[in-house]
Design an enzyme around this catalytic site. Structure first.
Site, mmCIF file in Angstrom:
data_model
loop_
_atom_site.group_PDB
_atom_site.id
_atom_site.type_symbol
_atom_site.label_atom_id
_atom_site.label_comp_id
_atom_site.label_asym_id
_atom_site.label_seq_id
_atom_site.Cartn_x
_atom_site.Cartn_y
_atom_site.Cartn_z
ATOM 1 N N GLY A 32 0.806 -1.207 0.000
ATOM 2 C CA GLY A 32 0.000 0.000 0.000
ATOM 3 C C GLY A 32 0.842 1.261 0.000
ATOM 4 O O GLY A 32 2.067 1.217 -0.023
ATOM 5 N N HIS A 81 -12.522 -7.060 -38.679
ATOM 6 C CA HIS A 81 -11.953 -8.407 -38.540
ATOM 7 C C HIS A 81 -10.668 -8.481 -39.347
ATOM 8 O O HIS A 81 -10.600 -7.931 -40.439
ATOM 9 C CB HIS A 81 -12.947 -9.437 -39.043
ATOM 10 C CG HIS A 81 -12.413 -10.837 -39.055
ATOM 11 N ND1 HIS A 81 -12.314 -11.604 -37.912
ATOM 12 C CD2 HIS A 81 -11.924 -11.612 -40.073
ATOM 13 C CE1 HIS A 81 -11.811 -12.788 -38.214
ATOM 14 N NE2 HIS A 81 -11.560 -12.810 -39.527
#
Length: 481
Positions: A282, A455
């Site tokens: 942290g 695509h």
């Protein structure tokens, strides 16, 4: 994020005339962006920074770690070269010292860029430590020891955060390190223990396992990446284990003994020996040394500065942004808060919106996330439908040789609106922004699914996951039952 108790019904009232001078303490991704936006709006801006421009993100966080992990990604690809029909003769080995040199060059280039932008927009930079003298003055002690006062109509506090240090760990910056220290390590150890399986810990686990180091993660909570969607975290753990990373959860380090090897005793009695220890448990907010108590700036329980929706503290004319105000400790969140604060320093009425904040985790594979996790949506009582699509089903993924991962979509069953998207896989940190933009516009899953996607692309995975919410993903086998 907590807010200050003070709230203005009409922000234009109870305010000073249009602000012309802005003083900013801190030049990280919040402070320097606020400075540039303020200058663009015609303000005279002075920035006080006691280290380097760019803050933690540029110098000790986002950019350095991504520069290093990009090298690991290249190494991974070279190791797989024969799968692509490419022969590599001789040994392929990483040179950590040269990797660090490259990282430093990238950081230096970006740092020069900020200095150049400051010069371009007329932002004054004072290298020194700043603190509040009163509501309109900042006391500065320069790096040369000179004392001076900067007067301003508005002040923005942007001092950020630093790695948290637990006294039980014998930090020396060499063998027992914070995330700051490890970015300058030039010699590869044979083994490293990473204490903390959050974002930082998992990113460094990807880095060092990719460089051939024996990596062990110890995490107090039941799983790594506890802040992320459970399925995504589970997939990452699987991928880390494929890299021979040992993951130990539900335990803590109780004792560290120095010797030829560092001996870490865990709460379940196991002992982990390692050459190095990285502690990533942290961060602490840098609210000390600003004289906040003297001015009366309200703080929260963690030392975070409390602000309202305009990023203004309980003291009119004093604003705070970035890690200093708590919440998500993300560079892009700080930058957005900086823009909001800068506008409001000159009597704007812009509110900070936290509803859509995408985030990226630069592990291997990457993770991109935005909105609610599945568990969060259920906890809020939202009836949901979930769609999934594995990258393995894409032609582009097959062509790239990047098969691991998935796109997960969480949608509101009643409204069809997308409330969360979570991606693990190739270019996840880029792909997540399609979802972020769609969610910002209030899009429904069927509208995104009906949008034609080129695509072959990785973006098709997003389309297919959206289709899967409605049970019509073309490249997903029919579900049994």
């Amino acid at each position: 994020m907590q807010r200050a108790t003070r709230s203005l019904s009409k922000k234009g009232k109870n305010r000073m005339p249009e602000a012309r001078k802005i003083a900013i303490i801190g030049a990280g991704p919040g402070g320097y962006v606020a400075a540039l936006r303020g200058a663009q709006l015609g303000a005279k801006v002075t920035v006080i920074e006691d280290r380097e421009v760019g803050g933690t993100c540029l110098n000790r966080g986002c950019i350095p770690s991504k520069a290093i992990i990009s090298c690991v990604d290249v190494l991974d690809k070279i190791k797989k070269a024969e799968e692509f029909g490419i022969k590599i003769s001789g040994d392929v080995t990483p040179d950590l010292s040269r990797i660090i040199d490259r990282k430093n060059k990238i950081v230096g280039t970006l740092m020069k860029g900020i200095h150049s932008l400051f010069k371009s927009w007329g932002v004054e930079l004072i290298e020194g430590r700043g603190s509040l003298a009163d509501k309109h003055q900042v006391h500065v002690v320069t790096k040369g020891g000179e004392e001076r006062t900067v007067s301003a109509d508005s002040i923005i506090l942007a001092t950020g955060s630093r790695p948290a240090r637990i006294p039980m760990f014998p930090f020396d910056g060499k063998r027992v390190m914070t995330s700051d220290d490890v970015l300058d390590m030039r010699d590869l150890p044979s083994s490293i223990l990473i204490v903390g399986g959050g974002v930082i810990g998992c990113e460094f686990a990807s880095i060092y396992s990719g460089l051939g180091v024996e990596v062990t993660i110890v995490e107090l909570l039941p799983r790594i990446l506890a802040t992320e969607d459970e399925e995504i975290a589970s997939l990452l753990e699987r991928e880390l284990k494929k890299r021979d990373v040992k993951v130990i959860t539900g335990v803590k380090v109780e004792k560290v003994e120095d010797g030829q090897k560092l001996r870490s005793t865990l709460s379940d009695g196991r002992v982990v020996e390692s050459d190095k220890i990285l502690v990533s448990i942290g961060r602490e907010l840098c609210s000390g040394g600003l004289n906040l108590d003297k001015i009366g700036v309200a703080l929260g329980k963690r030392g975070e500065v409390l602000v309202n929706e305009w990023m203004e503290t309980n003291i009119p004319g004093i604003f705070a942004i970035g890690d200093l105000v708590g919440g998500l400790l993300l560079a892009h969140k700080a930058s957005t808060e900086g823009k909001v604060a800068a506008v409001n320093c000159i009597d704007g009425e812009e509110e900070m919106d936290y509803s859509i904040v995408p985030a990226g985790i630069f592990t291997l594979p990457e993770i991109g996330t935005v909105g609610l996790k599945e568990s969060e949506a259920r906890d809020r009582g939202i009836g949901i439908k979930v769609g999934r699509f594995n990258f393995r089903g894409l032609g582009k993924s097959q062509a790239m040789g990047e098969l691991s991962g998935m796109v997960k979509v969480v949608s509101d069953e009643k409204t069809k609106r997308v409330v969360g998207v979570h991606i693990i896989g190739p270019h996840a940190t880029d792909l997540i922004h399609e979802a972020a933009v769609a969610m910002k516009m209030g899009a429904t899953y069927d509208k995104i699914a009906d949008t034609i996607h080129a695509h072959p692309t990785l973006s098709e995975a997003v389309m297919e996951a959206m289709e899967d919410v409605g049970g019509v993903s073309i490249h997903t086998p029919k579900k049994k039952g």
